[in-house]
Design an enzyme around this catalytic site. Structure first.
Site, PDB file in Angstrom:
ATOM      1  N   ASP A  25       0.832  -1.216   0.000  1.00  0.00           N
ATOM      2  CA  ASP A  25       0.000   0.000   0.000  1.00  0.00           C
ATOM      3  C   ASP A  25       0.864   1.262   0.000  1.00  0.00           C
ATOM      4  O   ASP A  25       1.991   1.250   0.489  1.00  0.00           O
ATOM      5  CB  ASP A  25      -0.903  -0.030   1.245  1.00  0.00           C
ATOM      6  CG  ASP A  25      -2.073   0.934   1.123  1.00  0.00           C
ATOM      7  OD1 ASP A  25      -2.359   1.398  -0.005  1.00  0.00           O
ATOM      8  OD2 ASP A  25      -2.694   1.226   2.159  1.00  0.00           O
ATOM      9  N   GLY A  26       0.304   2.328  -0.549  1.00  0.00           N
ATOM     10  CA  GLY A  26       0.958   3.637  -0.481  1.00  0.00           C
ATOM     11  C   GLY A  26       1.548   4.134  -1.792  1.00  0.00           C
ATOM     12  O   GLY A  26       2.202   5.182  -1.818  1.00  0.00           O
ATOM     13  N   ASN A  27       1.306   3.418  -2.877  1.00  0.00           N
ATOM     14  CA  ASN A  27       1.853   3.845  -4.180  1.00  0.00           C
ATOM     15  C   ASN A  27       1.336   5.229  -4.586  1.00  0.00           C
ATOM     16  O   ASN A  27       2.093   6.075  -5.045  1.00  0.00           O
ATOM     17  CB  ASN A  27       1.440   2.875  -5.290  1.00  0.00           C
ATOM     18  CG  ASN A  27       2.037   1.491  -5.113  1.00  0.00           C
ATOM     19  OD1 ASN A  27       2.878   1.302  -4.249  1.00  0.00           O
ATOM     20  ND2 ASN A  27       1.594   0.546  -5.921  1.00  0.00           N
ATOM     21  N   HIS A  42       2.537   3.354  -8.925  1.00  0.00           N
ATOM     22  CA  HIS A  42       2.368   1.920  -9.223  1.00  0.00           C
ATOM     23  C   HIS A  42       3.558   1.408 -10.030  1.00  0.00           C
ATOM     24  O   HIS A  42       4.063   0.315  -9.796  1.00  0.00           O
ATOM     25  CB  HIS A  42       1.070   1.686 -10.009  1.00  0.00           C
ATOM     26  CG  HIS A  42      -0.161   2.081  -9.243  1.00  0.00           C
ATOM     27  ND1 HIS A  42      -0.360   1.732  -7.922  1.00  0.00           N
ATOM     28  CD2 HIS A  42      -1.265   2.796  -9.603  1.00  0.00           C
ATOM     29  CE1 HIS A  42      -1.524   2.220  -7.505  1.00  0.00           C
ATOM     30  NE2 HIS A  42      -2.087   2.874  -8.504  1.00  0.00           N
ATOM     31  N   THR A  71     -10.908  -6.603  -4.914  1.00  0.00           N
ATOM     32  CA  THR A  71     -12.233  -6.531  -5.551  1.00  0.00           C
ATOM     33  C   THR A  71     -12.714  -5.075  -5.560  1.00  0.00           C
ATOM     34  O   THR A  71     -13.253  -4.586  -6.552  1.00  0.00           O
ATOM     35  CB  THR A  71     -13.239  -7.393  -4.751  1.00  0.00           C
ATOM     36  OG1 THR A  71     -12.707  -8.709  -4.630  1.00  0.00           O
ATOM     37  CG2 THR A  71     -14.587  -7.454  -5.411  1.00  0.00           C
ATOM     38  N   TRP A  74     -11.670  -2.184  -8.213  1.00  0.00           N
ATOM     39  CA  TRP A  74     -12.347  -1.974  -9.511  1.00  0.00           C
ATOM     40  C   TRP A  74     -13.116  -0.649  -9.521  1.00  0.00           C
ATOM     41  O   TRP A  74     -13.429  -0.113 -10.573  1.00  0.00           O
ATOM     42  CB  TRP A  74     -13.316  -3.123  -9.839  1.00  0.00           C
ATOM     43  CG  TRP A  74     -12.651  -4.429 -10.139  1.00  0.00           C
ATOM     44  CD1 TRP A  74     -12.739  -5.578  -9.414  1.00  0.00           C
ATOM     45  CD2 TRP A  74     -11.794  -4.735 -11.256  1.00  0.00           C
ATOM     46  NE1 TRP A  74     -11.982  -6.579  -9.992  1.00  0.00           N
ATOM     47  CE2 TRP A  74     -11.399  -6.083 -11.128  1.00  0.00           C
ATOM     48  CE3 TRP A  74     -11.312  -4.002 -12.351  1.00  0.00           C
ATOM     49  CZ2 TRP A  74     -10.553  -6.721 -12.052  1.00  0.00           C
ATOM     50  CZ3 TRP A  74     -10.470  -4.631 -13.273  1.00  0.00           C
ATOM     51  CH2 TRP A  74     -10.099  -5.971 -13.114  1.00  0.00           C
ATOM     52  N   ARG A  76     -12.035   2.198  -8.560  1.00  0.00           N
ATOM     53  CA  ARG A  76     -11.157   3.370  -8.746  1.00  0.00           C
ATOM     54  C   ARG A  76     -11.410   3.995 -10.130  1.00  0.00           C
ATOM     55  O   ARG A  76     -12.037   3.368 -10.987  1.00  0.00           O
ATOM     56  CB  ARG A  76      -9.691   2.933  -8.629  1.00  0.00           C
ATOM     57  CG  ARG A  76      -9.350   2.571  -7.201  1.00  0.00           C
ATOM     58  CD  ARG A  76      -7.862   2.484  -6.994  1.00  0.00           C
ATOM     59  NE  ARG A  76      -7.591   2.192  -5.592  1.00  0.00           N
ATOM     60  CZ  ARG A  76      -6.402   2.222  -5.047  1.00  0.00           C
ATOM     61  NH1 ARG A  76      -5.334   2.523  -5.779  1.00  0.00           N
ATOM     62  NH2 ARG A  76      -6.239   1.954  -3.767  1.00  0.00           N
ATOM     63  N   LEU A 136      10.263 -20.782  -4.417  1.00  0.00           N
ATOM     64  CA  LEU A 136       9.243 -19.870  -3.874  1.00  0.00           C
ATOM     65  C   LEU A 136       7.947 -19.926  -4.685  1.00  0.00           C
ATOM     66  O   LEU A 136       7.970 -19.904  -5.913  1.00  0.00           O
ATOM     67  CB  LEU A 136       9.804 -18.441  -3.915  1.00  0.00           C
ATOM     68  CG  LEU A 136       8.846 -17.315  -3.519  1.00  0.00           C
ATOM     69  CD1 LEU A 136       8.561 -17.342  -2.024  1.00  0.00           C
ATOM     70  CD2 LEU A 136       9.414 -15.947  -3.907  1.00  0.00           C
ATOM     71  N   ARG A 193       1.828  -4.776   6.265  1.00  0.00           N
ATOM     72  CA  ARG A 193       1.165  -3.733   5.474  1.00  0.00           C
ATOM     73  C   ARG A 193       2.027  -2.480   5.492  1.00  0.00           C
ATOM     74  O   ARG A 193       2.428  -2.008   6.561  1.00  0.00           O
ATOM     75  CB  ARG A 193      -0.234  -3.408   6.004  1.00  0.00           C
ATOM     76  CG  ARG A 193      -0.918  -2.350   5.111  1.00  0.00           C
ATOM     77  CD  ARG A 193      -2.373  -2.134   5.411  1.00  0.00           C
ATOM     78  NE  ARG A 193      -2.983  -1.294   4.365  1.00  0.00           N
ATOM     79  CZ  ARG A 193      -4.243  -1.322   4.005  1.00  0.00           C
ATOM     80  NH1 ARG A 193      -5.074  -2.158   4.596  1.00  0.00           N
ATOM     81  NH2 ARG A 193      -4.695  -0.536   3.052  1.00  0.00           N
ATOM     82  N   GLU A 212       1.040 -13.000  12.668  1.00  0.00           N
ATOM     83  CA  GLU A 212       1.614 -11.829  13.333  1.00  0.00           C
ATOM     84  C   GLU A 212       1.492 -10.669  12.350  1.00  0.00           C
ATOM     85  O   GLU A 212       1.855 -10.798  11.177  1.00  0.00           O
ATOM     86  CB  GLU A 212       3.094 -12.067  13.681  1.00  0.00           C
ATOM     87  CG  GLU A 212       3.317 -13.176  14.686  1.00  0.00           C
ATOM     88  CD  GLU A 212       2.650 -12.904  16.033  1.00  0.00           C
ATOM     89  OE1 GLU A 212       2.544 -11.730  16.427  1.00  0.00           O
ATOM     90  OE2 GLU A 212       2.215 -13.879  16.679  1.00  0.00           O
TER      91      GLU A 212
HETATM   92  C1  IPE Z   1      -5.591  -2.645  -0.261  1.00  0.00           C
HETATM   93  O1  IPE Z   1      -5.194  -1.341  -0.442  1.00  0.00           O
HETATM   94  C2  IPE Z   1      -5.506  -3.384  -1.550  1.00  0.00           C
HETATM   95  C3  IPE Z   1      -4.186  -3.511  -2.142  1.00  0.00           C
HETATM   96  C4  IPE Z   1      -3.053  -3.131  -1.630  1.00  0.00           C
HETATM   97  C5  IPE Z   1      -4.172  -4.150  -3.401  1.00  0.00           C
HETATM   98  P1  IPE Z   1      -6.271  -0.161  -0.615  1.00  0.00           P
HETATM   99  O2  IPE Z   1      -5.468   1.076  -0.683  1.00  0.00           O
HETATM  100  O3  IPE Z   1      -7.165  -0.454  -1.743  1.00  0.00           O
HETATM  101  O4  IPE Z   1      -7.082  -0.268   0.733  1.00  0.00           O
HETATM  102  P2  IPE Z   1      -7.975   0.827   1.480  1.00  0.00           P
HETATM  103  O5  IPE Z   1      -8.978   1.300   0.502  1.00  0.00           O
HETATM  104  O6  IPE Z   1      -7.048   1.941   1.895  1.00  0.00           O
HETATM  105  O7  IPE Z   1      -8.545   0.120   2.663  1.00  0.00           O
HETATM  106  C1  IPE Z   2      -1.541   0.187  -3.360  1.00  0.00           C
HETATM  107  O1  IPE Z   2      -1.313   1.554  -3.377  1.00  0.00           O
HETATM  108  C2  IPE Z   2      -1.720  -0.402  -4.733  1.00  0.00           C
HETATM  109  C3  IPE Z   2      -3.114  -0.720  -5.090  1.00  0.00           C
HETATM  110  C4  IPE Z   2      -4.125  -0.705  -4.268  1.00  0.00           C
HETATM  111  C5  IPE Z   2      -3.350  -1.129  -6.446  1.00  0.00           C
HETATM  112  P1  IPE Z   2      -2.511   2.589  -3.406  1.00  0.00           P
HETATM  113  O2  IPE Z   2      -2.848   2.859  -4.836  1.00  0.00           O
HETATM  114  O3  IPE Z   2      -3.620   2.127  -2.564  1.00  0.00           O
HETATM  115  O4  IPE Z   2      -1.816   3.866  -2.788  1.00  0.00           O
HETATM  116  P2  IPE Z   2      -2.457   4.867  -1.731  1.00  0.00           P
HETATM  117  O5  IPE Z   2      -2.930   4.057  -0.573  1.00  0.00           O
HETATM  118  O6  IPE Z   2      -3.584   5.573  -2.416  1.00  0.00           O
HETATM  119  O7  IPE Z   2      -1.341   5.778  -1.365  1.00  0.00           O
HETATM  120 MG    MG Z   3      -4.056   2.393  -0.591  1.00  0.00          MG
END
Ligand code: IPE
Ligand code: IPE
Ligand code: MG
Length: 254
Positions: A25-27, A42, A71, A74, A76, A136, A193, A212
């Site tokens: 998360d966080g891209n 991404h 799921t 989609w 976005r 792996l 995470r 954990e």
């Molecule tokens: C969870 O991240 C899904 C993935 C990393 C693929 P999200 O960024 O979509 O989750 P929420 O919306 O912050 O809970």
């Molecule tokens: C996780 O990064 C990748 C995907 C969910 C596809 P995000 O796109 O959720 O990045 P943030 O959370 O908005 O920073």
């Molecule tokens: Mg996110």
């Protein structure tokens, strides 16, 4: 790198988790903080995927599950969804020789039918081409959500009952396990995470029962081998009690 090897040597190689699951998360925020489009994040996230897959294979992790697209994702903006699907198909296609070189088997959990045809075909081809690898298991969670998986499992168990192949009295935890997308994989011992969010976001709800949990503020595009090693070291410092007392666990370890 001196620093990398220092952290690496602190890992107890005898007590590695067999299965690590990561919510990458966080891209988007990483990119936006740099004044860039979310897709830029991404794109850079792929570098982290390469690094973490390589580290996991090197260290001897058996299963690595990466939550790449939920799921709910989609919903976005279409431009971001399209960009992610193209990035996915391009990356998978390019990585197959490296996966084969490193004996890595590509797997997938999630609703494959939801993927656009080019991405679905690319995934299938890559899974076929790596199916003989014995190192792996790299499990991509794509168009995945735990509720989707559990609803499907229940539906399929219901159908099996109707067809007479399962007796309702015999339904147990193993029956459910057999009907999950993850039926061939052990439960993750460690779930990571990135990006500072403290939630599960519909990821492996059943399978994470005793995992954990490790949260880090590092955004996914900056998460590298050392960050993974730190998570593993943290995991190894924990006492996993599974409902028992600390005393019982310590007696068992002697
Ligand atoms: C969870 O991240 C899904 C993935 C990393 C693929 P999200 O960024 O979509 O989750 P929420 O919306 O912050 O809970
Ligand atoms: C996780 O990064 C990748 C995907 C969910 C596809 P995000 O796109 O959720 O990045 P943030 O959370 O908005 O920073
Ligand atoms: Mg996110």
């Amino acid at each position: 790198m001196v620093q990398e090897s220092t952290i690496f040597t602190k890992i107890d190689k005898e007590r590695l988790p067999a299965h690590i699951a990561i919510i990458m998360d966080g891209n988007g925020r990483w990119a936006q903080e740099k004044g860039e489009d979310r897709l830029f994040g991404h794109f850079h996230g792929v570098e982290s995927v390469r690094d973490i897959v390589e580290a996991s294979a090197e260290i001897g992790i058996q299963y690595l599950t990466l939550y790449a697209f939920s799921t709910e994702n989609w919903d976005r903006p279409q431009q971001e969804v399209d960009g992610l699907m193209i990035l996915l198909a391009d990356t998978i296609n390019k990585e197959v020789p490296i996966l084969n070189k490193n004996n890595i088997r590509l797997r997938m959990i999630g609703d494959m039918q939801m993927l656009p045809e080019f991405a679905r075909n690319g995934m299938q081809e890559a899974m076929d081409k790596t199916s003989q690898n014995t190192g792996l298991n790299l499990i991509m969670a794509l168009s995945y959500s735990s509720r989707w998986e559990l609803v499907n499992a229940v539906k399929n168990i219901g159908l099996a009952v109707q067809a007479g192949t399962i007796n309702p009295q015999d339904i147990d935890a193993q029956t459910l396990q057999n009907h999950l997308n993850t039926s061939e994989f052990p439960d993750p011992e460690l779930m990571i995470r990135t990006s500072g969010e403290h939630r599960i976001s519909n990821f492996l709800l059943y399978q994470l029962a005793y995992a954990e949990l490790y949260f880090t503020n590092t955004r996914w595009p900056e998460f590298r081998k050392n960050n993974l090693y730190e998570a593993i070291i943290d995991y190894q410092s924990r006492e996993r009690r599974f409902g028992k007392t600390s005393k019982q666990i310590q007696a068992n370890n002697q």
